[in-house]
Design a protein around this motif. Structure first.
Motif, PDB file in Angstrom:
ATOM      1  N   VAL A   1      -6.545   2.333   5.286  1.00  0.00           N
ATOM      2  CA  VAL A   1      -7.175   2.541   3.392  1.00  0.00           C
ATOM      3  C   VAL A   1      -8.687   3.430   3.802  1.00  0.00           C
ATOM      4  N   VAL A   2      -9.043   3.243   4.836  1.00  0.00           N
ATOM      5  CA  VAL A   2     -10.438   3.692   4.477  1.00  0.00           C
ATOM      6  C   VAL A   2     -10.010   5.266   4.623  1.00  0.00           C
TER       7      VAL A   2
ATOM      8  N   HIS B   1      -7.050   6.718   4.315  1.00  0.00           N
ATOM      9  CA  HIS B   1      -6.198   7.307   2.859  1.00  0.00           C
ATOM     10  C   HIS B   1      -6.759   7.419   2.030  1.00  0.00           C
ATOM     11  N   LYS B   2      -8.314   6.412   1.653  1.00  0.00           N
ATOM     12  CA  LYS B   2      -9.266   6.612   0.392  1.00  0.00           C
ATOM     13  C   LYS B   2      -9.961   8.252   0.868  1.00  0.00           C
TER      14      LYS B   2
ATOM     15  N   GLU C   1      -4.804   8.210  -4.480  1.00  0.00           N
ATOM     16  CA  GLU C   1      -4.662   6.800  -5.883  1.00  0.00           C
ATOM     17  C   GLU C   1      -3.994   5.523  -4.924  1.00  0.00           C
TER      18      GLU C   1
ATOM     19  N   CYS D   1      -5.944  -3.145  -0.355  1.00  0.00           N
ATOM     20  CA  CYS D   1      -6.442  -1.804  -0.870  1.00  0.00           C
ATOM     21  C   CYS D   1      -6.565  -1.972  -2.480  1.00  0.00           C
TER      22      CYS D   1
ATOM     23  N   ALA E   1     -10.177  -1.222  -2.151  1.00  0.00           N
ATOM     24  CA  ALA E   1     -10.955   0.125  -1.952  1.00  0.00           C
ATOM     25  C   ALA E   1     -10.694   0.471  -3.501  1.00  0.00           C
ATOM     26  N   GLY E   2      -9.968   0.124  -4.162  1.00  0.00           N
ATOM     27  CA  GLY E   2      -9.670   0.817  -5.040  1.00  0.00           C
ATOM     28  C   GLY E   2      -7.845   2.369  -5.710  1.00  0.00           C
ATOM     29  N   LEU E   3      -7.627   1.354  -4.422  1.00  0.00           N
ATOM     30  CA  LEU E   3      -6.211   2.222  -4.185  1.00  0.00           C
ATOM     31  C   LEU E   3      -5.108   0.774  -4.796  1.00  0.00           C
TER      32      LEU E   3
END
Length: 174
Positions: A126-127, A129-130, A135, A165, A168-170
């Protein structure tokens, strides 16, 4: 008859006075899943590292505005760090919107009913991808569990991944 001619002349004058320049085409936000061009991105003659910037440029020239990678592994996308990958996509005039990725549960995780190692993988993923600016993370598929107990376990797993997710805002999709 005179009234009809006056009306027709008025409509014609109105049509001529309202004539404007042709409308500019609307720029559409159209993305492409990079899995669909995987054989072009990675060939024996030109592996990812040598080829993918040219492919990104060609895709942008075709009108694509965003991409969805499908090659995440070991903290990288197509062998590039998330920041490098994002810069390469943006250099071509596109953006990264989402990614197809997954961490399947192992038979041992099903047997032990412990997916904590998988969640550790997801936290790192996730880090990464962010950092690309995307999104969404999309899980493209998973092995269908053999029984209701394993299905419940997998649902719990997906809910835990979804929380990572979301925090983390995803957004997570399947």
């Amino acid at each position: 008859m005179k009234k009809i001619l006056i009306f027709a002349a008025a409509v014609l004058c109105l049509a001529v006075s309202c004539k404007s320049e042709p409308a500019q085409p609307v720029k559409k936000d159209i993305g492409i899943q990079l899995y669909s061009v995987r054989k072009i991105l990675n060939t024996a003659e030109k592996p990812y590292a040598e080829n993918y910037k040219a492919v990104f440029k060609a895709l942008a020239d075709m009108g694509y505005t965003c991409v969805e990678p499908a090659n995440y592994g070991n903290g990288k996308f197509y062998g590039r760090t998330p920041e490098e990958f994002r810069a390469d996509v943006e250099e071509a005039g596109m953006r990264v919107i989402s990614s197809h990725t997954n961490r399947q549960l192992t038979p041992e995780e099903y047997a032990s009913k412990d997916f904590s190692a998988a969640l550790d993988w997801w936290k790192e993923a996730v880090v990464a991808h962010k950092a690309t600016g995307m999104e969404y993370i999309v899980i493209p598929s998973f092995k269908i569990p053999d029984n209701l107990v394993d299905l419940k376990f997998y649902c719990d797993y997906l809910n835990a991944v979804g929380k990572i997710c979301k925090d983390a805002g995803l957004k997570l999709g399947y």
